[in-house]
Each structure stands twice: as structure tokens, then as C-alpha cells.
Write an enzyme that holds these catalytic residues in place. Structure first.
Site, PDB file in Angstrom:
ATOM      1  CB  CYS A   2     -37.737   3.299 -48.605  1.00  0.00           C
ATOM      2  SG  CYS A   2     -37.515   1.818 -48.887  1.00  0.00           S
ATOM      3  NE  ARG A  27     -32.351   6.718 -46.749  1.00  0.00           N
ATOM      4  CZ  ARG A  27     -30.972   5.660 -45.817  1.00  0.00           C
ATOM      5  NH1 ARG A  27     -29.716   5.918 -46.200  1.00  0.00           N
ATOM      6  NH2 ARG A  27     -31.195   4.193 -45.879  1.00  0.00           N
ATOM      7  CD1 TRP A  75     -34.977   1.077 -54.754  1.00  0.00           C
ATOM      8  CD2 TRP A  75     -34.837   2.430 -55.571  1.00  0.00           C
ATOM      9  NE1 TRP A  75     -34.138   1.035 -55.015  1.00  0.00           N
ATOM     10  CE2 TRP A  75     -33.977   1.697 -56.124  1.00  0.00           C
ATOM     11  CE3 TRP A  75     -34.748   4.269 -56.215  1.00  0.00           C
ATOM     12  CZ2 TRP A  75     -33.560   2.250 -57.145  1.00  0.00           C
ATOM     13  CZ3 TRP A  75     -34.407   4.037 -57.100  1.00  0.00           C
ATOM     14  CH2 TRP A  75     -33.714   3.488 -57.777  1.00  0.00           C
ATOM     15  CG  ASN A 101     -34.583   1.852 -45.412  1.00  0.00           C
ATOM     16  OD1 ASN A 101     -34.381   1.103 -46.415  1.00  0.00           O
ATOM     17  ND2 ASN A 101     -33.246   1.723 -44.529  1.00  0.00           N
ATOM     18  N   GLY A 102     -35.592  -1.850 -45.477  1.00  0.00           N
ATOM     19  CA  GLY A 102     -35.259  -2.652 -45.591  1.00  0.00           C
ATOM     20  C   GLY A 102     -35.655  -4.579 -45.832  1.00  0.00           C
ATOM     21  CD  GLU A 481     -17.391   0.266 -65.446  1.00  0.00           C
ATOM     22  OE1 GLU A 481     -17.746   0.154 -66.947  1.00  0.00           O
ATOM     23  OE2 GLU A 481     -18.209   0.687 -64.883  1.00  0.00           O
ATOM     24  CE  LYS A 485     -17.921   4.341 -63.986  1.00  0.00           C
ATOM     25  NZ  LYS A 485     -18.763   3.031 -64.653  1.00  0.00           N
ATOM     26  CD  GLU A 488     -18.656   7.438 -66.943  1.00  0.00           C
ATOM     27  OE1 GLU A 488     -19.581   7.212 -66.648  1.00  0.00           O
ATOM     28  OE2 GLU A 488     -18.838   6.327 -66.138  1.00  0.00           O
ATOM     29  CG  HIS A 504      -2.545  -6.477 -83.857  1.00  0.00           C
ATOM     30  ND1 HIS A 504      -1.820  -7.275 -85.672  1.00  0.00           N
ATOM     31  CD2 HIS A 504      -2.143  -7.163 -82.653  1.00  0.00           C
ATOM     32  CE1 HIS A 504      -1.505  -7.531 -84.377  1.00  0.00           C
ATOM     33  NE2 HIS A 504      -2.007  -8.232 -83.072  1.00  0.00           N
ATOM     34  CE  LYS A 603     -27.077   6.019 -62.239  1.00  0.00           C
ATOM     35  NZ  LYS A 603     -25.904   5.713 -62.016  1.00  0.00           N
TER      36      LYS A 603
HETATM   37  C1  F6R Z   1     -21.332   4.630 -66.733  1.00  0.00           C
HETATM   38  C2  F6R Z   1     -23.206   4.369 -66.963  1.00  0.00           C
HETATM   39  C3  F6R Z   1     -23.567   4.109 -68.029  1.00  0.00           C
HETATM   40  C4  F6R Z   1     -24.723   3.440 -67.977  1.00  0.00           C
HETATM   41  C5  F6R Z   1     -25.623   3.096 -68.921  1.00  0.00           C
HETATM   42  C6  F6R Z   1     -26.600   1.850 -68.820  1.00  0.00           C
HETATM   43  O1  F6R Z   1     -21.208   5.100 -65.754  1.00  0.00           O
HETATM   44  O2  F6R Z   1     -23.283   4.435 -65.789  1.00  0.00           O
HETATM   45  O3  F6R Z   1     -22.682   4.246 -69.157  1.00  0.00           O
HETATM   46  O4  F6R Z   1     -24.295   1.891 -67.805  1.00  0.00           O
HETATM   47  O5  F6R Z   1     -26.102   4.525 -69.467  1.00  0.00           O
HETATM   48  O6  F6R Z   1     -27.553   2.213 -68.302  1.00  0.00           O
HETATM   49  P1  F6R Z   1     -28.494   1.502 -67.343  1.00  0.00           P
HETATM   50  O7  F6R Z   1     -27.777   0.166 -66.758  1.00  0.00           O
HETATM   51  O8  F6R Z   1     -29.596   1.999 -66.487  1.00  0.00           O
HETATM   52  O9  F6R Z   1     -29.263   0.879 -68.737  1.00  0.00           O
END
Ligand code: F6R
Length: 608
Positions: A2, A27, A75, A101-102, A481, A485, A488, A504, A603
Site C-alpha cells: 500500500c 503501490r 492494495w 502499509n504491511g 515460461e 517471457k 512477449e 519428432h 495486464k
Molecule cells: C505473461 C502473463 C500472462 C498471464 C495470464 C493470466 O507474462 O502475465 O500470461 O499470466 O494472462 O493472467 P492472470 O494470472 O491475471 O489470470
């Protein structure tokens, strides 16, 4: 996470508090509030939603007179986002106002004790116990009351406090949550982070653990837990505002990668008591845990990748069969869900449309559901039967790093708990594995400290067209993963393959100089993975290997080796992913991509 701010000085406090909170919205942003004291009354205004709702409510602070105040942007951790749960919190008579915050870890115990003494709670937050506890100890000396509270509470806190009987003083205290004091020209400030004070001053003091600060308009004094005054030197902040918001890091993604030791620690600590695992929020009886016939892990993207790792961990440790599904597939494939199945929905945002729909599908069929979620009060958190939070705090960069790490930890803990209850792990074995988990934050820090070496390596690959990631077992999950990373945020085409599957088909894509990142952390699969490395190398691939520190044989097999410290084989993902995150990050930076906001991505994916 927060954000807290506080101001005492010659100017009207509310606009300064709102401005500071605006710099701290990264935050937390589910609700906000300010308390301002005009010498007569401590006036509190709070609002659910982004800060602008509070700004509108107070006409940018104009409706709140007074030159002393504290503010908070939240948060949620304990209690969903709401006006009631928003800070500041105060005692019954509204003579003490607190922003925090905490996390107060022993808040339930304290809440019970205070309730027995007649205190009434208005919110579901852990913070409110601080307000009532201050009331309980306050006998005219605020510092004495604050110190007593600090002795009683367990957990982390940065606190900003107002006392009606002390209109010329702003109080602050800290343990394990950031807090700074800014020395301004016409007054002094406290804040969770530097950006909140930069408009007013560049002279700041860093409050250390278990220290308090007392601010007046023209003075600042610091004290230790024994009430003794301490002398501190100020630091002049040289960063610009943009860098300061990212804590001096170039991008939020880098900052969030560096927050991983803390994220892992925060997700772990409240659930590990001595050598036992207590996941209070699970509230499943041992009988219920023993009767789980199958676990379905359902998620999207990186969260789905944590599920693939978790499948190995649940099956290996607890011997419970696990199916892992992409949420977008699960919801339409008419899955067979046994009566005693448990459906785990893993989601950082708690709002991903497909994950939410999958949750509803499972619930509709009467199966038990557990959300592993980062955002408190989000749709998945609200709708799942049970929710286990990952304490990663807000993640701003689109590409997940710290939430991913926290999701892994939550699932390791569940697997260990289930394995123990089902008689698959002895107390000694559990203790040893918990010992390994506790070492992870320090080990992640070590890996992050190696960033220059990875940066140099990454710079050689900014022009790469295709990159392949290979691994077996958990290493395959890590590869998935690592590959996501890279693609993307750097827009380089990349694929992850189970190492044994390469021949294969995909091996035809390997040509002279193609980069293959091989993840080799599973001892029982070393030999098999090494043969796959030989296969691609003889076809011209350049092999980057990520392997355990004891696997020095790799020097001969691969072209470039990154070692990870020793841990239990089930937990290697938490370590091996760190260099892969750094690699992607530096390739993206080297190419000049928009690291934090890659093209076409959002996001939180709230559409199908
Ligand atoms: C990749 C990434 C996405 C999320 C996916 C699920 O870096 O961030 O692949 O993992 O969109 O999102 P959440 O976890 O919010 O359901």
C-alpha cells in the site's frame, strides 16, 4: 503493498496528501483515504476505487482544512476493497487516526483480546487493531503508546499516526515496510516511497526497522524501541521523478524481478509455523484433504505454467493425480469432474475472463474450488469457495514475474500440506523441504546479483529470429515460461519443447547459430537432457544451459552455462526462472522494446 503519506507544515495538508498518493498509486489502487486535523477535529474521507474518486469527493482536498494529515492508497490484503476497509482507521472516539502499509500477522489474536476488552471493530482489516491498541496503551504520551504497540504486533508495518491531543505532531513507525521522511521548506513529510515527496524536497531520511519518527513543522526526531533519540543523516535524492516511481529501476519489470525474494518470503512466512504448514484460509479438514481424488489446475498464460510445475509437485509428493488445463479449453471441453475433485484456479489479477468462466463451470458442477489469487477482492477471489492469496502486491509490468514466483510458492505449500496429511511425507522430510523453501529468497537474490553477466549474453541475441527452450519434467515447465517471457517482451519467435520431443519434428528448425536454452535441473534426467543438448549442438545450435551448481559436466556439453544454487528438485523452477527472466528483459531492453507495456498485450485479460 500500500502507499502511505503524511504531512505537517504551513500549507493545507489535503492537496499535498492527494498529490503524494498519486505518486504512490503503483503501490495499490483499490481504495484511498486521508485524515486531516485542523486543530479541532480529525476529519476522515475515504473512497473505494482509484484515487481520483477521493480527489473528486474532496474537491482536490479543498474541502478539508488543516495543515496536518495522513493518507493511504490501498492494495487490499485483509478485507475486500470497500469504503469501510479503506484507511485511515481510527479508535472509537476518533482521537487517533492510523494509516498502515504491511501485514499484522497476529491481528486475529489481538482483535480477539481487544474485543474482550470492549473494543468494537468496524472493518475487516488487520490495521484496525493498531488503532485500538494505540487507544488501549495511550496515557498521554504518544511515543510510549506507539512503542508498546510495536512490541505487541507481529509482522510488517509502516505507520503514519495522528493524535487529537497533539495537533502539532505527526508520528511514524516502521518495521519491514518502507518508510521515508522528507524535510521540506514549509513542512515535513512521511511516505512509503521517495516519489511522493520529490515535489517538496530532495532531502530524505530513511527510517530503519523498529524506529519511530516524530515530525513537527520545523523539526524531525527519530527514536529507537527504547524511546532513546537517534541521530540520522539525510540523503539527497538525485533521481528524476520517473526513475523514482520505479524505485530507481529502469522499468517496473526489473523492479518487480528484484521484489521476488520479498514476494516469496511474504507468501511463505505466514503459512509456515516452525516446521509445520498452516494454510488457515484452506479450512479443509484432514479428512477432506485425504479424500481429494484428483486436482484440476486451471489457468492462463504464466499462471498455467505454474500449474504445470505444480502437477509434478502434487503428483510426486502427495501422489494425487493432477490435470492441468488452459482455462479457455477447460470451459468448453466438458471435463470429467469427480465428486471429490478439487479445482484450483490460479490467477494474478483474479479477473481473467476464461479463468473466471472455468471457475463458474466447476462450481456449477458442485466441485470444490480454491482460488490462488493475488488481487484481494477480485472476482475469482470472491467467487471461489476458498481463496489462498499470493502476497506479491501490485504488479505493474504486463509480463508477470513476481506474481508467477508467488504462485509457485503457494502451490508448493499446498502440495507439502496435502502430502503430509496423506502420510506421504514424514515430519522430518517436511521440515527439510521447508528448510529449502526458506532458503529460496536468499538464493533468488544471489541469482539476481548476477545480472551483468546475463545482460552481456543477452546483448548477443537481440537480433535472433528464433530461440528454442528445452527441458524435461519440471524443466519443461520452466522452459514454457522462459519462452513466453522472451517472446512477449522482445517479439522474438520462441518455442518451448519437451527435450525428448524435439526430434519428432522441431529439430528440423535448428540451424547454424540457433540459440537453444536448455534447462537441466532434474538430477535423474541429467543424462537424457545432455543427450538432447548433443543432438541440437551437432546440428549447429548454440546452447545456453541453466543447471544446478553441482552439474559441472555441463561445461563440456553446453556453450554457455548459468548455475543455480542447490535446492530440492521440486523447487528448482523458483531459481531457474530468474536468469531466464533477466535474459528476456535484457534482450527486450537491447532491442528498444517497450518492456513494461509490450504491444498487443494487456495486464488483465477480461475478454474471452
Ligand atoms: C505473461 C502473463 C500472462 C498471464 C495470464 C493470466 O507474462 O502475465 O500470461 O499470466 O494472462 O493472467 P492472470 O494470472 O491475471 O489470470
Amino acid at each position: 503493498m500500500c502507499g502511505i503519506v503524511g504531512y505537517i507544515g504551513a500549507s493545507q495538508a489535503a492537496p499535498i496528501l492527494l498529490d503524494g498518493l498519486g505518486k504512490l498509486e503503483y503501490r495499490g489502487y483499490d481504495s484511498a483515504g486521508i485524515a486531516v486535523y485542523d486543530g479541532k477535529k480529525i476529519q476522515v474521507k475515504k473512497a473505494i476505487g482509484r484515487l481520483k474518486v477521493l480527489s473528486e469527493l474532496t474537491h482536490d482536498g479543498a474541502t478539508m482544512p488543516g495543515t496536518l494529515g495522513v493518507g493511504h492508497t490501498r492494495w487490499a490484503t485483509h478485507g475486500a476493497p470497500s469504503d469501510l476497509n479503506a484507511h485511515p482507521h481510527y479508535n472509537k472516539e476518533e482521537t487517533i487516526a492510523v494509516v498502515h502499509n504491511g501485514i499484522i500477522e497476529n491481528y486475529l489474536k489481538l482483535r480477539k483480546k481487544l474485543t474482550e476488552k470492549g473494543y468494537e471493530f468496524r472493518s475487516e482489516t488487520d490495521t484496525e487493531v493498531v488503532a485500538h491498541l494505540l487507544d488501549y496503551y495511550y496515557k498521554g504520551d504518544p511515543l510510549e503508546a506507539i512503542t508498546k504497540v510495536m512490541h505487541r504486533v507481529e509482522g510488517s508495518y509502516a505507520l503514519g499516526i495522528l493524535f487529537r491531543e497533539h495537533p502539532d505532531r505527526l508520528y511514524a513507525a516502521r518495521k519491514d515496510s518502507p518508510l521515508i521522511v522528507g524535510q521540506g521548506k514549509d513542512g515535513n513529510l512521511i511516505a512509503s516511497d521517495v516519489p511522493a515527496v520529490l515535489k517538496y524536497t530532495r532531502e530524505v531520511y530513511f527510517i530503519r526497522n523498529e524506529e519511530t519518527a516524530v515530525l513537527t513543522t520545523d523539526g524531525i526526531a527519530f527514536y529507537n524501541m527504547d524511546g532513546e533519540e537517534i541521530v540520522k543523516n539525510s540523503t539527497t535524492i538525485e533521481w528524476d521523478l520517473n526513475a523514482a516511481e520505479k524505485g530507481g529501476y529502469e522499468h517496473f519489470m526489473l523492479k518487480e524481478m528484484y521484489e521476488q525474494p520479498k514476494t516469496v518470503q511474504d507468501t511463505l512466512k505466514p503459512r509456515v509455523k516452525e516446521n509445520t504448514i498452516e494454510i488457515e484460509e484452506l479450512s479443509m479438514t484432514e479428512e477432506e484433504i485425504r479424500s481429494i481424488s484428483r486436482i484440476h489446475i486451471v489457468a492462463c498464460g504464466s499462471a498455467y505454467h505454474t500449474g504445470i510445475t505444480a502437477k509434478y509437485v502434487f503428483e510426486g509428493l502427495a501422489r494425487i493425480p493432477v490435470e492441468v488445463d488452459l482455462a479457455s479449453e477447460f470451459r468448453y471441453r466438458n471435463p470429467i469432474l469427480e465428486e471429490d475433485a478439487l479445482v484450483l484456479i490460479v490467477s494474478q489479477s483474479g479477473e481473467t475472463a476464461d479463468s473466471l468462466a472455468a471457475l463458474r463451470e466447476a462450481k456449477g458442477r458442485g466441485v470444490k474450488t480454491l482460488g490462488i489469487v493475488n488481487v484481494v477482492g477480485s472476482s475469482i477471489a470472491r467467487e471461489a469457495d476458498k481463496v489462498m492469496y499470493t502476497w506479491a502486491g501490485p504488479e505493474i509490468a504486463v509480463a508477470t514475474t513476481k506474481a508467477y514466483s508467488a504462485q509457485l510458492i503457494a502451490q508448493y505449500l499446498l502440495a507439502l500440506k496435502f502430502a503430509q496429511v496423506r502420510g506421504r511425507l514424514t515430519a522430518e522430510e517436511t521440515a527439510a523441504m521447508l528448510g529449502d523453501l526458506k532458503k529460496l529468497p536468499g538464493q533468488i537474490e544471489m541469482l539476481l546479483a548476477n545480472k551483468e553477466r546475463i545482460q552481456k549474453f543477452a546483448n548477443r541475441y537481440i537480433a535472433a529470429k528464433d530461440v528454442f527452450f528445452i527441458g524435461r519434467g519440471i524443466d519443461y515447465a520452466i522452459s514454457l515460461e522462459g519462452s513466453l517471457k522472451l517472446k512477449e517482451i522482445s517479439y522474438i519467435h520462441s518455442e518451448a519443447y519437451a527435450a525428448g520431443e524435439l526430434k519428432h519434428g522441431t529439430i528440423s528448425l535448428i540451424e547454424e547459430g540457433t540459440l537453444v536454452a536448455a534447462v537441466v535441473t532434474q538430477k535423474d534426467l541429467y543424462k537424457k537432457s545432455m543427450s538432447n543438448i548433443v543432438e541440437v549442438r551437432t546440428r549447429g545450435a548454440f546452447v545456453l544451459a541453466v543447471t544446478n551448481v553441482d552439474n559441472t559436466e555441463m561445461e563440456k556439453a553446453a556453450d554457455y552455462v548459468i548455475y543455480i544454487p542447490q535446492t530440492n528438485p521440486y523447487f528448482t523452477n523458483s531459481l531457474a526462472i530468474i536468469p531466464l527472466q533477466l535474459f528476456s528483459y535484457y534482450v527486450s531492453v537491447g532491442k528498444g522494446c517497450d518492456v513494461d507495456k509490450p504491444r498487443n498485450l494487456a495486464k488483465s485479460v477480461t475478454v474471452e
